[in-house]
Design a protein around this motif. Structure first.
Motif, mmCIF file in Angstrom:
data_model
loop_
_atom_site.group_PDB
_atom_site.id
_atom_site.type_symbol
_atom_site.label_atom_id
_atom_site.label_comp_id
_atom_site.label_asym_id
_atom_site.label_seq_id
_atom_site.Cartn_x
_atom_site.Cartn_y
_atom_site.Cartn_z
ATOM 1 N N GLN A 170 0.838 -1.204 0.000
ATOM 2 C CA GLN A 170 0.000 0.000 0.000
ATOM 3 C C GLN A 170 0.866 1.244 0.000
ATOM 4 N N ARG A 171 1.971 1.217 0.738
ATOM 5 C CA ARG A 171 2.868 2.361 0.784
ATOM 6 C C ARG A 171 3.440 2.647 -0.601
ATOM 7 N N ARG A 172 3.864 1.584 -1.308
ATOM 8 C CA ARG A 172 4.393 1.760 -2.659
ATOM 9 C C ARG A 172 3.310 2.289 -3.608
ATOM 10 N N LYS A 173 2.110 1.759 -3.476
ATOM 11 C CA LYS A 173 0.991 2.201 -4.321
ATOM 12 C C LYS A 173 0.723 3.688 -4.124
ATOM 13 N N GLU A 174 0.751 4.136 -2.866
ATOM 14 C CA GLU A 174 0.515 5.551 -2.575
ATOM 15 C C GLU A 174 1.630 6.421 -3.151
ATOM 16 N N ILE B 217 6.673 5.375 -14.750
ATOM 17 C CA ILE B 217 6.755 6.113 -13.496
ATOM 18 C C ILE B 217 6.837 5.136 -12.324
ATOM 19 N N ALA B 218 6.021 4.069 -12.363
ATOM 20 C CA ALA B 218 6.018 3.079 -11.290
ATOM 21 C C ALA B 218 7.385 2.419 -11.152
ATOM 22 N N LYS B 219 8.022 2.085 -12.272
ATOM 23 C CA LYS B 219 9.354 1.476 -12.221
ATOM 24 C C LYS B 219 10.375 2.446 -11.641
ATOM 25 N N SER B 220 10.256 3.706 -11.990
ATOM 26 C CA SER B 220 11.184 4.705 -11.470
ATOM 27 C C SER B 220 10.992 4.910 -9.976
ATOM 28 N N VAL B 221 9.743 4.947 -9.524
ATOM 29 C CA VAL B 221 9.457 5.115 -8.099
ATOM 30 C C VAL B 221 10.046 3.955 -7.296
ATOM 31 N N ALA B 222 10.026 2.764 -7.880
ATOM 32 C CA ALA B 222 10.575 1.593 -7.198
ATOM 33 C C ALA B 222 12.073 1.741 -6.946
ATOM 34 N N GLN B 223 12.742 2.568 -7.740
ATOM 35 C CA GLN B 223 14.183 2.771 -7.596
ATOM 36 C C GLN B 223 14.519 4.010 -6.760
ATOM 37 N N SER B 224 13.507 4.687 -6.273
ATOM 38 C CA SER B 224 13.728 5.940 -5.542
ATOM 39 C C SER B 224 14.381 5.686 -4.193
ATOM 40 N N PRO B 225 15.311 6.571 -3.780
ATOM 41 C CA PRO B 225 15.898 6.469 -2.442
ATOM 42 C C PRO B 225 15.004 7.073 -1.357
ATOM 43 N N ASP C 272 12.917 7.805 1.615
ATOM 44 C CA ASP C 272 12.761 7.044 2.853
ATOM 45 C C ASP C 272 11.881 7.841 3.804
ATOM 46 N N PRO C 273 10.579 7.540 3.849
ATOM 47 C CA PRO C 273 9.684 8.336 4.690
ATOM 48 C C PRO C 273 10.014 8.226 6.180
ATOM 49 N N GLU C 274 10.575 7.110 6.613
ATOM 50 C CA GLU C 274 10.929 6.971 8.029
ATOM 51 C C GLU C 274 12.078 7.907 8.390
ATOM 52 N N LEU C 275 13.069 8.001 7.493
ATOM 53 C CA LEU C 275 14.178 8.923 7.725
ATOM 54 C C LEU C 275 13.682 10.366 7.697
ATOM 55 N N TRP C 276 12.807 10.673 6.748
ATOM 56 C CA TRP C 276 12.218 12.008 6.641
ATOM 57 C C TRP C 276 11.419 12.340 7.905
ATOM 58 N N ALA D 36 21.248 12.615 -2.228
ATOM 59 C CA ALA D 36 20.926 11.489 -3.114
ATOM 60 C C ALA D 36 19.497 11.600 -3.630
ATOM 61 N N LEU D 37 18.575 12.021 -2.779
ATOM 62 C CA LEU D 37 17.179 12.161 -3.196
ATOM 63 C C LEU D 37 17.031 13.287 -4.208
ATOM 64 N N THR D 38 17.736 14.394 -4.002
ATOM 65 C CA THR D 38 17.684 15.502 -4.957
ATOM 66 C C THR D 38 18.193 15.058 -6.326
ATOM 67 N N GLU D 39 19.288 14.339 -6.348
ATOM 68 C CA GLU D 39 19.842 13.857 -7.620
ATOM 69 C C GLU D 39 18.870 12.906 -8.307
#
Length: 249
Positions: free
Chosen positions: A110-114, A138-146, A148-152, A205-208
C-alpha cells in the motif's frame, strides 16, 4: 498552531501584509522572468543537470524569501507564552499522526501504491493526462527511488523539537531581539541543510534522483503534454503579472 491572542493576531496580520507587499514588489517580477524562460525550454528535451540547476535557482529564491521573515518572526517569538508553546507541541503531534497516515502505511504494498499515485498526480498536474505506458514507467522509477519516509519523519520530528526548545530557551532567557533573530536564522538554515550528516547525504541522493526522474518524465512526454506544461507555466506567469501590477509602492 500557536493559538495567538488578539494582540499577536494583529501583529501577525501586519507582518504578513508587509511581507506580501515586499514579495510582490521585489520578488514576483523575478519569478515572472523565470517562468518565461521555463516556457521557452518546456518544449525541448532536458537533462538531470538542467533540472538540478532549476532546483538550485528556486531554492536560492526561497532562501531570500525566508530571510525577509527573520525579523518579524523573531519579534513574534519573544511574545510567545508557555501555554502557546504547549499548544504548538500538541499541534505537531496531530500533524505527525497525519504524516503517518499519508506516508508510513504499515502495508509496504500500500505504501508503494501511494508513492506511485503521488508521482502520477504530480505529473498530471503539469502535463495533463498520463497514459498507461507512462504510468508504468513512473512506477518502475518510483521503485528505484531512495525516498525514505521513516528517515524524513525522523528529521521532521528533530526540527519540531528544535523549534520547541528554541522557543522555551528564548522565553527562559528573556532574549533580546538580536538573539531571537540569530536563533530563527539558524533554525531556517537547518531546515534547508540538516545538521545530521547522514540526512544531508540522503537529501543529496534524493535531490539527484528527483532531478533525473523529472528529466526522464519530461523526455517521455508527447508534444501535446509539453504544450499543456507551457499552458500551465503561462497561466502562472499571468497570475504573477497581475499580482505585481497591484503591488503597493
Amino acid at each position: 498552531y500557536a493559538d495567538f491572542n488578539d494582540t499577536q493576531s494583529l501583529q501577525v496580520r501586519k507582518a504578513l501584509a508587509q511581507w506580501h507587499a515586499w514579495h510582490r514588489r521585489a520578488q514576483l517580477p523575478d519569478y515572472t522572468a523565470l517562468l518565461v524562460r521555463a516556457q521557452a525550454e518546456a518544449l525541448e528535451p532536458t537533462s538531470a543537470e538542467r533540472v538540478c540547476k532549476w532546483w538550485e535557482s528556486a531554492r536560492s529564491r526561497v532562501d531570500a524569501a525566508l530571510e525577509s521573515t527573520v525579523a518579524p518572526a523573531a519579534e513574534l517569538l519573544l511574545s510567545v507564552t508557555p501555554q502557546q508553546i504547549a499548544h504548538i507541541e500538541r499541534r505537531y503531534a496531530k500533524a505527525n499522526a497525519e504524516f503517518l497516515d499519508d506516508y508510513l502505511q504499515a502495508d509496504p504494498v500500500q505504501r508503494r501504491k501511494e508513492s506511485i499515485q503521488r508521482a502520477v498526480d504530480r505529473a498530471e498536474s503539469f502535463y495533463g493526462r498520463i497514459d498507461e505506458a507512462q504510468r508504468e514507467r513512473i512506477a518502475k522509477s518510483v521503485a528505484q527511488s531512495p525516498f525514505d519516509p521513516e528517515l524524513w519523519f525522523g528529521e521532521r520530528k528533530a526540527r519540531q523539537q528544535e523549534a520547541l526548545q528554541m522557543m522555551r530557551r528564548l522565553l527562559a532567557e528573556r532574549a533580546s531581539s538580536d538573539a531571537a533573530q540569530a536563533a530563527v536564522r539558524t533554525y531556517f538554515e537547518r531546515m534547508t541543510l540538516s545538521p545530521r550528516l547522514d540526512y544531508r547525504r540522503y537529501a543529496q541522493a534524493l535531490t539527484e534522483y528527483n532531478c533525473q526522474f523529472a528529466a526522464d518524465l519530461h523526455n517521455m512526454t508527447s508534444a501535446a503534454q509539453r504544450q499543456a506544461l507551457v499552458g500551465k507555466l503561462k497561466g502562472w506567469e499571468a497570475d504573477l503579472r497581475a499580482l505585481s501590477a497591484g503591488a503597493t509602492p
